[in-house]
Design a protein around this motif. Structure first.
Motif, PDB file in Angstrom:
ATOM      1  N   PRO A 133       1.050  -1.693  -6.144  1.00  8.59           N
ATOM      2  CA  PRO A 133       0.778  -0.335  -5.677  1.00  8.59           C
ATOM      3  C   PRO A 133      -0.182   0.436  -6.584  1.00  8.59           C
ATOM      4  CG  PRO A 133       3.146  -0.734  -5.798  1.00  8.59           C
ATOM      5  CD  PRO A 133       2.463  -1.906  -6.427  1.00  8.59           C
TER       6      PRO A 133
ATOM      7  N   SER B 140       6.138   3.120  -9.937  1.00 11.12           N
ATOM      8  CA  SER B 140       5.292   1.983 -10.306  1.00 11.12           C
ATOM      9  C   SER B 140       4.288   2.389 -11.379  1.00 11.12           C
ATOM     10  CB  SER B 140       4.570   1.452  -9.062  1.00 11.12           C
ATOM     11  OG  SER B 140       3.788   0.333  -9.381  1.00 11.12           O
TER      12      SER B 140
ATOM     13  N   VAL C 152       4.881   1.245   0.673  1.00 11.49           N
ATOM     14  CA  VAL C 152       5.350   1.887  -0.558  1.00 11.49           C
ATOM     15  C   VAL C 152       5.269   3.404  -0.385  1.00 11.49           C
ATOM     16  CG1 VAL C 152       4.915   2.114  -3.049  1.00 11.49           C
ATOM     17  CG2 VAL C 152       4.522  -0.086  -1.911  1.00 11.49           C
TER      18      VAL C 152
ATOM     19  N   LYS D  71       0.827  -1.205   0.000  1.00 12.22           N
ATOM     20  CA  LYS D  71       0.000   0.000   0.000  1.00 12.22           C
ATOM     21  C   LYS D  71       0.862   1.256   0.000  1.00 12.22           C
ATOM     22  CE  LYS D  71      -3.952  -2.114   2.276  1.00 12.22           C
ATOM     23  NZ  LYS D  71      -4.672  -2.214   1.021  1.00 12.22           N
ATOM     24  N   VAL D  72       0.479   2.205  -0.860  1.00 13.01           N
ATOM     25  CA  VAL D  72       1.162   3.500  -0.880  1.00 13.01           C
ATOM     26  C   VAL D  72       0.773   4.241   0.399  1.00 13.01           C
ATOM     27  CG1 VAL D  72       1.467   5.675  -2.110  1.00 13.01           C
ATOM     28  CG2 VAL D  72       1.139   3.552  -3.401  1.00 13.01           C
TER      29      VAL D  72
ATOM     30  N   GLY E 282       5.505   4.720  -5.589  1.00 14.50           N
ATOM     31  CA  GLY E 282       4.239   4.596  -6.291  1.00 14.50           C
ATOM     32  C   GLY E 282       4.282   5.287  -7.640  1.00 14.50           C
TER      33      GLY E 282
ATOM     34  N   VAL F 213      -5.012   3.292  -7.092  1.00 18.45           N
ATOM     35  CA  VAL F 213      -3.830   3.256  -6.233  1.00 18.45           C
ATOM     36  C   VAL F 213      -4.171   2.463  -4.976  1.00 18.45           C
ATOM     37  CG1 VAL F 213      -2.140   4.663  -4.978  1.00 18.45           C
ATOM     38  CG2 VAL F 213      -3.095   5.495  -7.145  1.00 18.45           C
ATOM     39  N   ASN F 214      -3.320   1.518  -4.644  1.00 18.53           N
ATOM     40  CA  ASN F 214      -3.460   0.697  -3.448  1.00 18.53           C
ATOM     41  C   ASN F 214      -3.035   1.549  -2.259  1.00 18.53           C
ATOM     42  OD1 ASN F 214      -3.686  -1.471  -1.709  1.00 18.53           O
ATOM     43  ND2 ASN F 214      -2.020  -2.653  -2.606  1.00 18.53           N
TER      44      ASN F 214
END
Length: 160
Positions: free
Chosen positions: A149, A72, A64, A59-60, A69, A104-105
């Motif tokens: 991410p 990514s 992350v 997860k950003v 991110g 986005v995670n």
């Protein structure tokens, strides 16, 4: 060599192979669906040159960083370009990037998804310029498959 591919080479970037997923994980859909002058690009995640899932995962805002991110998201754009090239043969056929939907995670409390998604947008604008590269975009936070991410889908216009 096509213009967009020359730009990628000049930037020191390479298009990755298709995403390699674990055995038993079915992906019963087209990575790119061409219909008339539109190409719809399915959701992709970041992958390495050999098609393996790129790290870091997570997860950003937790595992992350926003900068990771961003990197990514840039790799997701390269994965989209690679799939698009396989589908239409030449990236110069893209006449306009129409829409990017970025997911986005995110860790709880992280709400700066545009900072992450800019990695995708910045690369497309650098490669295609402000006319063909300008696009509409959404950037939302959610859980992402494979704990990647970032995942993005896109729609582009292509010549006939």
């Amino acid at each position: 060599m096509a213009i967009i591919e020359q730009r990628l080479t000049a930037m020191g970037l390479e298009l990755p192979d298709s995403l390699k997923v674990r055995e038993g994980l079915r992906m019963p859909f087209a990575w790119v669906r061409v219909r008339g002058t539109r190409a719809y690009i399915s959701g992709h995640v970041a992958c390495n040159r050999d098609g393996t899932l790129a790290k870091p995962l997570g997860k950003v805002g937790a595992e992350v960083s926003p900068e990771e991110g961003y990197a990514s998201a840039r790799l997701v754009a390269l994965a989209h370009l690679a799939s698009l090239k396989r589908a239409v043969g030449n990236l110069d056929r893209v006449t306009a990037w129409l829409r990017i939907f970025a997911m986005v995670n995110v860790a709880p409390g992280f709400n700066e998804t545009p900072l992450v998604t800019n990695g995708y947008s910045d690369l497309i604008l650098e490669l295609y310029g402000p006319d063909a590269g300008a696009h509409a975009r959404s950037s939302i936070g959610m859980a992402i498959p494979l704990n990647a991410p970032v995942a993005c889908e896109a729609e582009v216009e292509i010549d006939e």
